[in-house]
Design an enzyme around this catalytic site. Structure first.
Site, PDB file in Angstrom:
ATOM      1  CB  SER A 149      40.797 100.295  97.487  1.00  0.00           C
ATOM      2  OG  SER A 149      41.893 100.209  98.383  1.00  0.00           O
ATOM      3  CE1 TYR A 162      37.031  99.322 101.045  1.00  0.00           C
ATOM      4  CE2 TYR A 162      39.407  98.987 100.820  1.00  0.00           C
ATOM      5  CZ  TYR A 162      38.275  99.780 100.654  1.00  0.00           C
ATOM      6  OH  TYR A 162      38.400 101.031 100.083  1.00  0.00           O
ATOM      7  CE  LYS A 166      36.104  99.746  97.566  1.00  0.00           C
ATOM      8  NZ  LYS A 166      35.077 100.590  96.921  1.00  0.00           N
TER       9      LYS A 166
END
Length: 307
Positions: A149, A162, A166
């Site tokens: 991401s 998160y 990533k």
């Protein structure tokens, strides 16, 4: 020529969203797909998301089998690879799409939330990639696509865990690319923008329909194709378009001697950003280039100070 016909590909997190789109596209191009997705929910017939995707693939004339394991469980990685070998005697590709978001701002995130996100997004990716690459290296061929991401490139408010996970996946992919190239195992990282169950609530309504998961799938299939020579690429993708991304270092600028005033540092940083930009295939190449610049600057400074 269809390079994906009869190739065997594992897709994790393939029950919904991006993973589902990847599995369907690969199968439509002739690949045999192992569709992995844990059964968080099942229907009245006991079928989970992976089972439904397999049925879609089979109904369209494709070949697929389901796996319901959690990627953070080491047994899942071993079973996925074993399934490929037992069913078809080979493993040609891997797409790691399984992920959770666990949104919490950094100052209020809990250790349990952070650990869970890292377990699925990082450990889960590592386990499956390690198991798959081991077999691919022995065979002398393989293609791996890790789904990350832009949060891992730039950070993103409210999803600290998160974003951290990533960023780790991007670094893992670049490392795997360097390690695997000599053995014919090529790895790339895709950073998609897509409207999925995970992103729908935060997606700008203007772009909800444009950002389909299906529009990213052809890129992933192309990277899994054995004819692909791309390796170590980080690719932002959405709506049938891409941007190549990279880690960039600016020019090497010598700091002044003595205490470093913050205002001076700001100027030095601007000089570096405005100077020649550098990219490197791996960390040792970056170190060697930086060290050579520093040594040269030190030598020049010594010569200038010598009467």
């Amino acid at each position: 020529m269809n390079g994906l016909k009869d190739r065997v590909v594992i897709v994790t997190g393939a029950g919904k969203g991006l993973g589902r789109a990847f599995a369907l596209d690969l199968a439509a191009r002739g690949a045999r797909v192992i569709v992995n997705n844990r059964n968080r929910q099942v229907d009245e017939n006991g079928l989970g998301p992976a089972d439904h995707v397999v049925r879609e693939i089979q109904a369209a004339g494709g070949t697929a089998v389901a796996d319901h394991g959690a990627v953070e469980d080491p047994a899942t990685a071993d079973r996925l690879v074993a399934t490929a070998l037992e069913h078809w005697g080979r493993l040609d590709g891997l797409v790691t799409s399984a992920a959770v978001s666990g949104p919490q701002m950094l100052h209020s995130t809990t250790p349990e939330n952070f650990a869970n996100v890292l377990a699925v997004n990082v450990t889960g990716t590592v386990l499956v990639t390690t198991a798959a690459s081991r077999v691919m290296r022995q065979a002398g061929h393989g293609r791996i696509v890790l789904i990350a991401s832009t949060a891992g490139l730039y950070g993103e408010p409210t999803v600290s865990a998160y974003a951290a996970s990533k960023g780790a996946v991007i670094a893992l992919g670049r490392t795997a690319a360097v390690e695997g190239e000599r053995r014919g195992v090529l790895t790339n990282v895709v950073l998609p923008y897509a409207t999925t169950q995970m992103t729908a609530g935060a997606m700008d309504p203007t772009y909800v329909d444009l950002m389909s998961a299906e529009s990213v799938a052809p890129l992933v299939s192309s990277l899994i194709d054995p004819r692909s020579t791309a390796n170590g690429q980080v690719i932002v993708a959405a709506a049938g378009s891409i941007r190549a991304a990279d880690a960039i270092e600016g020019a090497t600028v010598r700091l002044p001697d003595g205490p470093l005033d913050p205002s001076i540092l700001e100027g030095v940083l601007k000089t570096s950003r405005d100077g020649v930009q550098h990219t490197f295939p791996e960390a040792q190449a970056a170190f060697q280039d930086f060290a050579a610049d520093v040594a040269q600057q030190g030598s020049s400074a010594h010569e200038e100070s010598t009467p």
